[in-house]
Enzyme design. Sequence first.
Site, PDB file in Angstrom:
ATOM      1  N   LEU A   1      -1.450   0.732   0.877  1.00  0.00           N
ATOM      2  CA  LEU A   1      -1.302  -0.496   1.662  1.00  0.00           C
ATOM      3  C   LEU A   1      -1.776  -1.681   0.827  1.00  0.00           C
ATOM      4  CD1 LEU A   1      -0.578  -0.306   4.684  1.00  0.00           C
ATOM      5  CD2 LEU A   1      -3.009  -0.484   5.198  1.00  0.00           C
ATOM      6  N   HIS A   2      -0.912  -2.656   0.589  1.00  0.00           N
ATOM      7  CA  HIS A   2      -1.413  -3.843  -0.116  1.00  0.00           C
ATOM      8  C   HIS A   2      -0.631  -5.113   0.171  1.00  0.00           C
ATOM      9  CE1 HIS A   2       1.878  -2.771  -2.765  1.00  0.00           C
ATOM     10  NE2 HIS A   2       1.810  -3.976  -3.272  1.00  0.00           N
ATOM     11  N   ARG A   3       0.442  -5.047   1.002  1.00  0.00           N
ATOM     12  CA  ARG A   3       1.232  -6.259   1.278  1.00  0.00           C
ATOM     13  C   ARG A   3       0.373  -7.289   1.997  1.00  0.00           C
ATOM     14  NH1 ARG A   3       4.807  -6.347  -1.964  1.00  0.00           N
ATOM     15  NH2 ARG A   3       5.648  -4.287  -2.227  1.00  0.00           N
TER      16      ARG A   3
ATOM     17  N   ARG B   1      -7.050  -5.454  -3.471  1.00  0.00           N
ATOM     18  CA  ARG B   1      -6.833  -6.497  -2.477  1.00  0.00           C
ATOM     19  C   ARG B   1      -7.198  -5.979  -1.064  1.00  0.00           C
ATOM     20  NH1 ARG B   1      -2.588 -10.311  -2.936  1.00  0.00           N
ATOM     21  NH2 ARG B   1      -2.633 -11.530  -1.058  1.00  0.00           N
TER      22      ARG B   1
ATOM     23  N   ASP C   1       3.392   0.563   2.300  1.00  0.00           N
ATOM     24  CA  ASP C   1       4.156  -0.691   2.356  1.00  0.00           C
ATOM     25  C   ASP C   1       4.625  -1.086   0.942  1.00  0.00           C
ATOM     26  OD1 ASP C   1       1.811  -1.603   1.190  1.00  0.00           O
ATOM     27  OD2 ASP C   1       1.262  -2.933   2.833  1.00  0.00           O
TER      28      ASP C   1
END
Length: 353
Positions: free
Chosen positions: A199-201, A234, A273
């Site tokens: 997950l990083h969007r 992030r 994502d």
Amino acid sequence: MHVLHVVGARPNFMKAAPVLRALRGVAAKQTLVHTGQHYDHNMSDVFFSQLEIPAPDVNLEVGSGSHARQTADIMTRFEPVVLERQPDVVLVYGDVNSTVAAALVCAKLGIRTVHVEAGLRSFDWTMPEEINRVVTDRLAEMLFTPSEDADLNLKREGVPEDKIHRVGNVMIDSLVRLLPAAEGMPKNGFPDRYALVTLHRPSNVDDNESLGSILESLQEVSRELKVVFPVHPRTRQRIGEFGYSAETLHFLDPLPYVEFLALENRAAVVITDSGGIQEETTYLGVPCLTLRSNTERPITVEMGTNVIVGQDREKLRAELRKIVEGKAKTGAIPPLWDGRTGERIARVLQSLY
Ligand code: UD1
């Protein structure tokens, strides 16, 4: 032919490695510029060693920053390098800020720019990568595409056909090459069935409510399957800032390429994502649930194992149920995703320059 490659962020490395390899002995000279967009050891150096990418000739060391600042810093530092090195052609990869920044510099200097992984479109202008894709494609003189949908997007935008070369998915070259190493990795105590999460969007992790809702969903998933979650820096920062605790999730640091591929290949399901992971799971035949409302890689849904779930928790539950019951979506490998894309790129470049 002197070819200069620009890389900057993690997904670039898997795409440039096969092209650098295929151009050995074909190009008279190759220069590798790392912008420094990603700089942590496990976001950058470890990929260079596993993918056997030569050390960069130049590192612009731009680091993190706002989009404007990062893009501007890359441009300012890259311009003198191009002027000094005088390449015949510059190759840029994918859709990160380093890609668009380098393409803009070259276009203004009148240097031939080639975009590898061109033509992908999510049609979602709120994604920074979509802006980077559209602008880079507009600036590049030659466009290497992974699939037919990409060709169609470019033609619809008025790109002349002779600029478009469908060569296949270059990232799959790296996967094919290192899959045997991944298959040989020990299981490291992971259970036979688990869900792998990435997950990083910004749209998922920068918003408190979205991130909270996703973490709750993942805790639900963990009642069925162990959740293994290598966390992007992030996302790690956001989870820390928002003070979430999710004890049932098994958090890991970002993983090297081969270790991640091993986990991906053995997963019961991948929940992500990421763009690239939608493609890798399609190649591996592993079910993929994508936590986005769209994808720039529709072939992974049409042909592959990918299902778009968005932020619909009910849909995630339903899809997961199917997987747990052994009724997961099956798929096929798209044409030209065969491990030879780098060679095709080298052949086209050789014939034209
Ligand atoms: C970038 C790409 C994205 C790609 C992703 C893969 C853009 C616009 N986005 O997103 O398309 O899918 O890389 O990882 O180019 N950070 C570190 N160490 C690092 C790099 C970053 O701690 O080595 C942290 C910094 O706090 C930074 C944040 O991660 O501010 C975001 O990094 P950045 O490169 O701006 O974007 P990504 O989210 O990694």
